[in-house]
Scaffold this active site. Sequence first.
Site, PDB file in Angstrom:
ATOM      1  N   HIS A 170       1.132  -1.288   0.019  1.00 49.18           N
ATOM      2  CA  HIS A 170      -0.072  -0.363  -0.111  1.00 49.18           C
ATOM      3  C   HIS A 170       1.532   1.581   0.374  1.00 49.18           C
ATOM      4  CE1 HIS A 170      -2.936   2.601   1.715  1.00 49.18           C
ATOM      5  NE2 HIS A 170      -2.898   3.036   0.664  1.00 49.18           N
TER       6      HIS A 170
ATOM      7  N   GLU B 245       3.079   0.534   3.268  1.00 49.99           N
ATOM      8  CA  GLU B 245       2.250  -0.534   4.285  1.00 49.99           C
ATOM      9  C   GLU B 245       2.386  -1.887   3.432  1.00 49.99           C
ATOM     10  OE1 GLU B 245      -0.392   1.832   7.090  1.00 49.99           O
ATOM     11  OE2 GLU B 245      -1.843   0.823   4.709  1.00 49.99           O
TER      12      GLU B 245
END
Length: 636
Positions: A156, A168
């Site tokens: 992410h 992430e």
Amino acid sequence: MTTPPDQPATAGDGARTAGWVVGVVGAGTMGAGIAQVAAAAGHRTLLLDARDGAAADAVAQVAGRLRRSVEKGRTDAAHAAATVDRLQPVGSVADLAGCDLVVEAVVEDLAVKHALLADLAAVVTPGTVLASNTSSLSVDDLAAPLHRPGRVAGLHFFNPAPLMRLVEVVRGAATDPAVVTDLVDLVRAWGKVPVVCASTPGFVVNRVARPFYGEAFRLLAEHPDLEPTVVDTLLRGAGGFPMGPLELTDLIGQDVNAAVGRSVWQATGEDPRYAPSPVQDALVAAGTLGRKTGSGVYPHGPGATLPVAPTVAAIPGTGLAWQPHPSAAGLAERAGVAAPVGLRDPGSRPCVVLRTTDGRTAAAVEEATGRPTVLLDLVRDPGSCSHVGAVASPGCPPGALGALAALLAGAGVAVCELPDSPGLVVARTAATLVAAAEDAVEAGVAGAGDVDLAMEHGAGHPQGPLSWGAALGHAWVAGVMDALHAATPTGRYRVCPTLRGRAVLALDRVSADLGLTLVDAGPGSGAVRGEVTARWLNGFGIVHGGTVCTVADTALALACNGAGELTVGGSLDVTWVSPGRPGDVLTARAVQRARYGRNGVYDITVTRQDGSLVAEVRGRTRTVGGPVPTRLPEDA
């Protein structure tokens, strides 16, 4: 995966991923940005989009951005040219067959992503990693239909991907640990900061950041006369945030921000911590979405600027005397007012206590202390803040806030008057962010170091919430949360067991002096541990019976206060089994065995590291009230 705050998640040496060919599916803003990052890091990068010509257009846009960056002297011309040379638009999924990693950045629709991942799995090699840039969907759900779900993970990025440092790395329940290691290596080699997190609603940033936005909108709902710009100004000028939450939601788009919040709320079983704001929902319903529509919380038409927050006019020469409480020593020192050792009246002039909020309202502080008080909002750095929020208790003389404004004017600090509500603005926001971060760590979303890194690099917060909570004091954070819960007992302001346990230990000075540490805590259970030292011993060289009772009572306090209720001890009935001696590590664990109305019965065991018993204790307690704010030690 927990790491120190100055280091990203640990992994391997990165050699395996250095020569990877990267595919990106989806040539929108995020996909093109991710492709640019990969190509800039030296990877051959293939870009695919379902719309004809979209991938080629995206490559041209990347080339244009890099050309402008070269013209401004920010990028080396040779590096920019090499980056564009590595970018290749392709026309079909089959063209990605030779990729070592494929990142999908298509629409946030589970069915669409399932179809794409199935098509990719049919053409790539068994070792190819399939990653999703999803911000809201479960990695477990994405991987479930695939024959090899272990190859699927989340990757992410944050917008704009070439500039935002955080990524992430999301591990699903089935994700192969080697895949996580490879992605951490790769992300770090790309010059990003990787944090590893579990596939839970909102991951780290979108979960932990919700109070930053939510509490701002709740302040507006609770106090309709409160100017939005006061909230934003205080969180910038006193809290140290680069933007206030209301102006930031206007930038993001009220619809987008509300949708993310609602998805986290729904995915967590409508947890009240993440409940949507009616104020924000009204903005969305009215189509006032922020900058993109020309109006949101603030006007954004041609020539519009952010309104200036109203501040208190200075009233010099009031003859008011100030007694700075230790909690306000930083601002008092900056203003040239010495903080006294005690709170003695310096003379016959009207005298007002100046203190920082601990969650209680100014009226509640005055009632508890019997002294007129000007209550300050939290400032993260008293030496550099430009604004501070304040409220005067009912017994303050007229003009007290004007006198404060005159006092702080010379130090370059403006005063914003606030309604007298629990936690004011900055303290309320800080406490709820810390509580959300503690809850995320306790839930296994990510390690403490990764949570702090995520919020600093992904959300732009001035300090990681867990680091900030430790600096503020866990008892202070729990006290502010308890005050908010007492005013709004919906569960939104609950304190997770780990934070509650730290708060209890912090307030229990005797237990702290014994070196006790928290093992675990929760409603109806709690445990502490400590190594026997000389201060534990009696004249016979064995652990003093009173010390064992103190250790047991601390475990009992953790267990019976796990729900945030005001509970008092009734009795401790001790059965001694064997003496504790120097070098023993004793653990006291309390477990609720029965509850009759407000009366609780607890069993407490005190054991050595080998499991042998030192004592068995029966504890009895009585709940005498609901959640109450924790007072600072100076009030004890």
